[in-house]
Design a protein around this motif. Structure first.
Motif, short mmCIF file in Angstrom:
data_model
loop_
_atom_site.label_atom_id
_atom_site.label_comp_id
_atom_site.label_asym_id
_atom_site.label_seq_id
_atom_site.Cartn_x
_atom_site.Cartn_y
_atom_site.Cartn_z
N VAL A 100 0.86 -1.21 -0.23
CA VAL A 100 0.06 0.08 0.01
C VAL A 100 0.84 1.21 0.01
CG1 VAL A 100 -1.83 -1.04 1.13
CG2 VAL A 100 -0.37 0.16 2.50
N GLY A 101 1.95 0.98 -0.03
CA GLY A 101 3.06 2.38 0.00
C GLY A 101 3.40 2.83 1.54
N GLU A 102 4.45 3.50 1.80
CA GLU A 102 4.75 4.26 3.06
C GLU A 102 3.80 4.92 3.65
OE1 GLU A 102 7.55 3.59 4.78
OE2 GLU A 102 7.66 1.88 3.67
N ARG A 103 3.02 5.63 2.94
CA ARG A 103 1.89 6.41 3.69
C ARG A 103 0.87 5.85 4.25
NH1 ARG A 103 0.06 11.59 3.64
NH2 ARG A 103 1.54 12.43 2.10
N ALA A 134 1.43 2.13 8.04
CA ALA A 134 1.26 2.01 9.63
C ALA A 134 -0.35 1.57 9.77
CB ALA A 134 1.65 3.35 10.25
N LEU A 135 -1.24 2.04 8.68
CA LEU A 135 -2.66 1.86 8.82
C LEU A 135 -2.91 0.44 8.64
CD1 LEU A 135 -5.36 2.84 8.96
CD2 LEU A 135 -5.22 3.23 6.38
N VAL A 136 -2.27 -0.26 7.81
CA VAL A 136 -2.32 -1.87 7.74
C VAL A 136 -1.89 -2.48 9.08
CG1 VAL A 136 -1.51 -3.89 6.40
CG2 VAL A 136 -2.21 -1.86 5.20
N HIS A 149 5.64 7.09 10.63
CA HIS A 149 4.31 7.58 10.17
C HIS A 149 3.82 8.93 10.90
CE1 HIS A 149 0.39 7.53 8.19
NE2 HIS A 149 -0.07 7.91 9.29
N LEU A 150 3.98 9.25 12.28
CA LEU A 150 3.54 10.24 12.74
C LEU A 150 4.88 11.40 12.18
CD1 LEU A 150 2.70 8.90 16.30
CD2 LEU A 150 1.18 9.93 14.61
N ASP A 151 5.81 11.05 12.13
CA ASP A 151 7.00 11.96 11.82
C ASP A 151 6.93 12.70 10.09
OD1 ASP A 151 8.11 11.92 14.52
OD2 ASP A 151 9.55 10.51 13.48
N ASP A 152 6.40 11.67 9.35
CA ASP A 152 6.69 11.88 8.19
C ASP A 152 5.10 12.22 7.32
OD1 ASP A 152 9.15 11.02 8.12
OD2 ASP A 152 8.77 9.18 7.26
N ALA A 194 -6.43 15.42 3.14
CA ALA A 194 -7.78 14.86 3.57
C ALA A 194 -7.77 13.57 4.00
CB ALA A 194 -8.60 15.18 2.27
N THR A 195 -8.94 13.44 4.84
CA THR A 195 -9.18 12.07 5.38
C THR A 195 -9.46 11.12 4.28
OG1 THR A 195 -10.01 13.06 7.48
CG2 THR A 195 -10.85 10.64 7.05
N PRO A 196 -8.87 9.98 4.00
CA PRO A 196 -9.36 9.04 3.08
C PRO A 196 -10.74 8.53 3.18
CG PRO A 196 -6.92 8.56 4.08
CD PRO A 196 -7.78 9.54 5.01
N ARG A 197 -11.15 8.59 1.79
CA ARG A 197 -12.70 7.89 1.66
C ARG A 197 -12.57 6.61 1.41
NH1 ARG A 197 -16.62 11.50 1.32
NH2 ARG A 197 -16.17 13.61 0.84
N ARG A 198 -13.70 5.73 1.92
CA ARG A 198 -13.62 4.25 1.79
C ARG A 198 -13.66 3.90 0.31
NH1 ARG A 198 -15.61 1.22 6.12
NH2 ARG A 198 -16.22 2.30 7.91
N SER A 199 -14.22 4.63 -0.32
CA SER A 199 -14.30 4.32 -1.94
C SER A 199 -12.77 4.47 -2.55
CB SER A 199 -15.19 5.10 -2.80
OG SER A 199 -14.62 6.58 -2.44
N ASN A 200 -12.04 5.41 -2.26
CA ASN A 200 -10.90 5.71 -2.75
C ASN A 200 -9.76 4.80 -2.30
OD1 ASN A 200 -11.64 7.94 -4.30
ND2 ASN A 200 -11.02 9.62 -2.65
N TRP A 201 -9.90 4.57 -0.79
CA TRP A 201 -9.08 3.61 -0.14
C TRP A 201 -9.38 2.14 -0.63
CZ3 TRP A 201 -4.94 2.27 2.22
CH2 TRP A 201 -4.87 1.10 2.91
N HIS A 202 -10.49 1.76 -0.97
CA HIS A 202 -10.88 0.51 -1.65
C HIS A 202 -9.98 0.06 -2.90
CE1 HIS A 202 -12.99 -3.10 -2.65
NE2 HIS A 202 -13.40 -2.61 -3.77
N VAL A 203 -9.77 1.00 -3.77
CA VAL A 203 -9.20 0.87 -5.01
C VAL A 203 -7.51 0.76 -4.70
CG1 VAL A 203 -8.35 2.07 -7.17
CG2 VAL A 203 -10.67 2.46 -6.25
N LEU A 204 -6.97 1.50 -3.78
CA LEU A 204 -5.73 1.22 -3.36
C LEU A 204 -5.65 0.01 -2.64
CD1 LEU A 204 -2.76 2.30 -3.21
CD2 LEU A 204 -3.13 3.44 -0.97
#
Length: 400
Positions: free
Chosen positions: A185-188, A191-193, A261-264, A281-291
């Motif tokens: 999912v990438g560095e950004r 941490a979420l995963v 993650h907090l630093d970057d 912006a706060t990620p939306r479910r639809s956009n996150w679903h694509v990634l």
């Protein structure tokens, strides 16, 4: 001429049918909803009304004429404490699945046989069983209120198990798959995963995190806010139940990733959001679903839902020996038993669960490290030992 009676009156109409009527406790003269073919039937109906009045079981017949659709709409509007997303769900269920068949019926005509037919028709029309169960539960709740309001005698929704949603067993990810997804999912969002897996936070709970909710020294996350999407708008609010407000301990192995993650990537300040997109912006479910979908395909776990990470972490936590109550607390689950809502696992025990997860993570990292180390032959190891000694003699225990 109407017959004189101790209670009520009956009379023969010019049509030859018989009419019955009585004075209700509200002072209104109330006729029977239909006429009768003979005097005996009219008299029996009056006797039933008298018996209801005597035992205090009388109901206003006019109230039962209220249409189900109108009553249900008012029920949703007046229901206290419903979250916006729940209101949206109820309105959708009523509009799409209840009102078309039952909405124009008076409440008194919503009988048990009609409810059974309505449910069977939904299933026959290939409406998903989960949706049918939700619609049935809503109808049952509405009719229960109608019974409490003395509009109907008894709730007609009496189909055993009809309100239970069939839950398909969801898959879990392995530890290598979790870390592969974190990379994919990438560095950004790495941490979420990891946070979703090893703390069990839902997507909306993770989106509600702010810096003030995180204590890296104590290794804790505080869940107080949930971000939901209503009608295309993101709405903040508290978790839907008291059990959802909780403090969860992080495994130590995840702390460095969250610190980076907090630093970057996180917004600055105590009120700064922890997880934001490239544009802030706060990620939306639809956009996150694509990634997320692209990441699952890359890792080879296509079909794995993001929410399955929560199931994965819960399964791992259960394997550490955590009790049911501790797991419920960690995952923010309520219970059908009200007493369990008020019983919380201690923070020390929650830390022990996180520490046990660390042992699992450490084994994974050690195995991954060994897998990256080339396999050397015994001869090569002996030569390396000679080189380190510098005397050219074979090491002790080798064959000459």
């Amino acid at each position: 001429m109407p017959s004189k009676r101790r209670f009520g009156r009956v009379r023969k109409l010019p049509s030859g049918r018989w009419q019955a009527r009585y004075l209700g406790p509200d002072g209104i003269d109330r006729p029977a909803p239909e006429t009768f073919s003979n005097k005996t039937d009219a008299t029996i109906w009056l006797a039933d009304q008298e018996a209801e009045l005597r035992v205090g079981d009388w109901r206003d017949p006019a109230a039962g004429e209220t249409l189900l659709g109108e009553y249900a709409s008012t029920w949703i509007e007046e229901r206290p404490g419903l979250r916006p997303r729940t209101v949206e769900l109820y309105e959708s269920l009523l509009r799409l699945h209840i009102a078309p068949s039952l909405g124009r019926l008076p409440l008194r005509e919503v009988t048990a046989p009609r409810v059974r037919t309505w449910r069977a028709d939904l299933l026959a029309a290939d409406v998903g069983p989960v949706t049918v169960a939700k619609a049935y539960r809503l109808l049952k709740a509405v009719m229960a209120t109608a019974a409490d309001d003395d509009i109907i005698r008894r709730n007609p929704c009496r189909i055993p198990g009809a309100g239970v949603e069939p839950i398909a067993e969801r898959p879990t990810a392995t530890l290598p798959e979790v870390f592969a997804l974190a990379d994919a999912v990438g560095e950004r969002y790495r941490a979420l995963v990891l946070v979703a897996t090893f703390t069990g936070l839902r997507f909306g709970e993770a989106m509600g995190l702010r810096r003030k909710h995180i204590d890296l020294e104590a290794r804790t996350l505080r869940v107080e806010v949930v971000v939901t999407e209503i009608g295309g708008q993101q709405v903040e609010g508290p978790p839907k139940s008291g059990a959802g407000v909780r403090t969860v301990t992080l495994p130590a192995a995840v702390v460095p990733d969250l610190r980076r993650h907090l630093d970057d990537f996180a917004q600055p300040g105590q009120e700064g959001r922890v997880f934001v997109g490239p544009k802030g912006a706060t990620p939306r479910r639809s956009n996150w679903h694509v990634l997320w979908s692209k990441a699952t395909i890359k890792v080879g776990v296509e079909g794995l839902h993001f929410h399955d990470l929560r199931h994965t972490g819960n399964t791992m936590a259960a394997a550490t020996g955590a009790s049911l109550r501790e797991l419920m607390t960690r995952m923010g689950h309520g219970s059908t038993r009200a007493a369990l809502i008020y019983q919380h696992a201690s923070q020390d025990r929650d830390r022990a669960i996180a520490d046990a997860l660390d042992v699992v993570l450490d084994k994974h990292h050690q195995a991954a490290k060994q897998a990256r180390t080339p396999n050397r032959s015994g001869t090569q190891r002996a030569r390396n030992a000679q080189t380190k000694r510098g005397d050219g003699r074979p090491s002790a225990g080798t064959n000459r």
